[in-house]
Design an enzyme around this catalytic site. Structure first.
Site, mmCIF file in Angstrom:
data_model
loop_
_atom_site.group_PDB
_atom_site.id
_atom_site.type_symbol
_atom_site.label_atom_id
_atom_site.label_comp_id
_atom_site.label_asym_id
_atom_site.label_seq_id
_atom_site.Cartn_x
_atom_site.Cartn_y
_atom_site.Cartn_z
ATOM 1 C CG HIS A 59 -1.934 -0.977 1.295
ATOM 2 N ND1 HIS A 59 -3.258 -0.700 1.096
ATOM 3 C CD2 HIS A 59 -1.861 -2.305 1.509
ATOM 4 C CE1 HIS A 59 -3.953 -1.810 1.175
ATOM 5 N NE2 HIS A 59 -3.129 -2.809 1.430
ATOM 6 C CE1 TYR A 83 -3.472 -4.828 8.388
ATOM 7 C CE2 TYR A 83 -5.675 -5.344 7.601
ATOM 8 C CZ TYR A 83 -4.344 -5.030 7.350
ATOM 9 O OH TYR A 83 -3.905 -4.927 6.065
ATOM 10 C CD GLU A 84 -2.475 -0.319 8.174
ATOM 11 O OE1 GLU A 84 -1.354 0.119 7.892
ATOM 12 O OE2 GLU A 84 -3.510 0.007 7.564
ATOM 13 C CB ALA A 111 -7.209 -8.419 -1.880
ATOM 14 C CG HIS A 245 0.379 -9.852 2.315
ATOM 15 N ND1 HIS A 245 -0.886 -9.302 2.204
ATOM 16 C CD2 HIS A 245 1.238 -8.864 1.959
ATOM 17 C CE1 HIS A 245 -0.789 -8.049 1.789
ATOM 18 N NE2 HIS A 245 0.492 -7.753 1.635
HETATM 19 N N1 HPA Z 1 -9.551 -13.383 4.682
HETATM 20 C C1 HPA Z 1 -9.523 -12.087 5.051
HETATM 21 N N2 HPA Z 1 -8.967 -11.147 4.318
HETATM 22 C C2 HPA Z 1 -8.407 -11.500 3.163
HETATM 23 C C3 HPA Z 1 -8.381 -12.821 2.723
HETATM 24 C C4 HPA Z 1 -8.989 -13.817 3.522
HETATM 25 O O1 HPA Z 1 -9.017 -15.021 3.200
HETATM 26 N N3 HPA Z 1 -7.738 -12.821 1.521
HETATM 27 C C5 HPA Z 1 -7.391 -11.545 1.253
HETATM 28 N N4 HPA Z 1 -7.785 -10.732 2.247
#
Ligand code: HPA
Length: 270
Positions: A59, A83-84, A111, A245
């Site tokens: 990012h 979450y950050e 995503a 990731h």
């Molecule tokens: N879970 C939560 N967030 C996400 C995932 C997932 O499987 N894939 C990409 N971001």
């Protein structure tokens, strides 16, 4: 908060004289849309007064003003995640600023993991509703009536008209897309298999760690939202391999070819 927002807005307007009505929030690995933008003027988040600063890999943090297909747009490259450690107000701060910059429609991308078994990695899903599993939301606290109502309606968080238009354009371009409900989970761990079973039984087709806060605030502010989720992997327990990731970003990058085509065409018609 109102004064802070206006300070950010005044700073941006002092630097850049553009009037986009459409903003696009780019999710992990989906930043390639920037390559479609001409006449770019950008501002790094850290230079904007009162703006939070992005930290997560993949990012880059900046506001990008420019044109796609000759339409003025504002891209948010890099978003803030709960979450950050940001508060919900910080996560959604840019949306308040966008509103005061004159943005009327937001396209939110992300995503996420697929729960609906008809999906596969790379599927683009039009979001038709959300489930907020963050255990928090950005509208908690004293309400400023200048911004929006105390009890906002959330019966059409993703504007039907925009969804219909996106389908029409997607069909015309031969883009394969799905439609479904996005559950927003706070993260940062990928959910457990049991959590995925639970979320699936509650009706979610996909799960991710973003999008819901921004959608809530955009609706609160009276903006129209379109959500496009990129299924980068199947959710825990459905997918047999462990999450990574890197793979999420890689799959998003591949899918972003279609996403870019789709969004570039769509903004001409909304
Ligand atoms: N879970 C939560 N967030 C996400 C995932 C997932 O499987 N894939 C990409 N971001």
């Amino acid at each position: 908060m109102y004064d802070k927002i206006m300070e950010s807005v005044n700073y941006i307007q002092g630097k850049i004289n553009r009037n986009p009505k459409i903003a696009i929030i780019l999710g992990s690995g989906l930043g390639d849309l920037v390559n479609e933008v001409s006449e770019i003027e950008d501002i790094p988040y850290e230079s904007i007064p009162n703006f939070p600063v992005s930290t997560v890999k993949g990012h880059e943090g900046k506001l990008v003003f420019g044109k796609i297909n000759n339409i003025e747009v504002l891209l948010m490259q890099g978003r803030f995640h709960y979450y950050e450690g940001y508060t919900m107000k910080e996560v959604t701060y840019p949306v308040y600023v966008m509103k005061k910059l004159g943005i009327e429609k937001i396209i939110v991308t992300n995503a996420c993991g697929g729960i609906n078994k008809s999906f596969k990695p790379g599927t683009l899903m039009l979001i038709n509703d959300f489930i907020n599993l963050f255990g928090d939301n950005p509208l908690i606290g004293v309400n400023d009536d200048r911004l929006g109502p105390r009890f906002p309606d959330m019966s059409e968080p993703y504007k039907l008209e925009l969804i219909e238009k996106a389908k029409e354009v997607g069909d015309r371009l031969g883009i394969e897309y799905a439609e479904g409900i996005y559950a927003g989970f706070m993260g940062p761990y990928y959910e457990t298999a049991a959590e995925i079973v639970m979320i699936g039984r509650h009706g979610a087709d996909a799960v991710g760690m973003s999008t819901v806060p921004e959608t809530i605030v955009a609706n609160y502010l009276g903006m129209d939202v379109l959500g496009i989720a990129c299924i980068t992997n199947m959710a825990t327990g459905i997918q047999k391999v462990k999450h990574s990731h890197e793979r999420v970003v890689e799959t998003a990058k591949k899918a972003s070819v279609d996403l870019c085509r789709w969004v570039s065409e769509l903004i001409k018609e909304i």
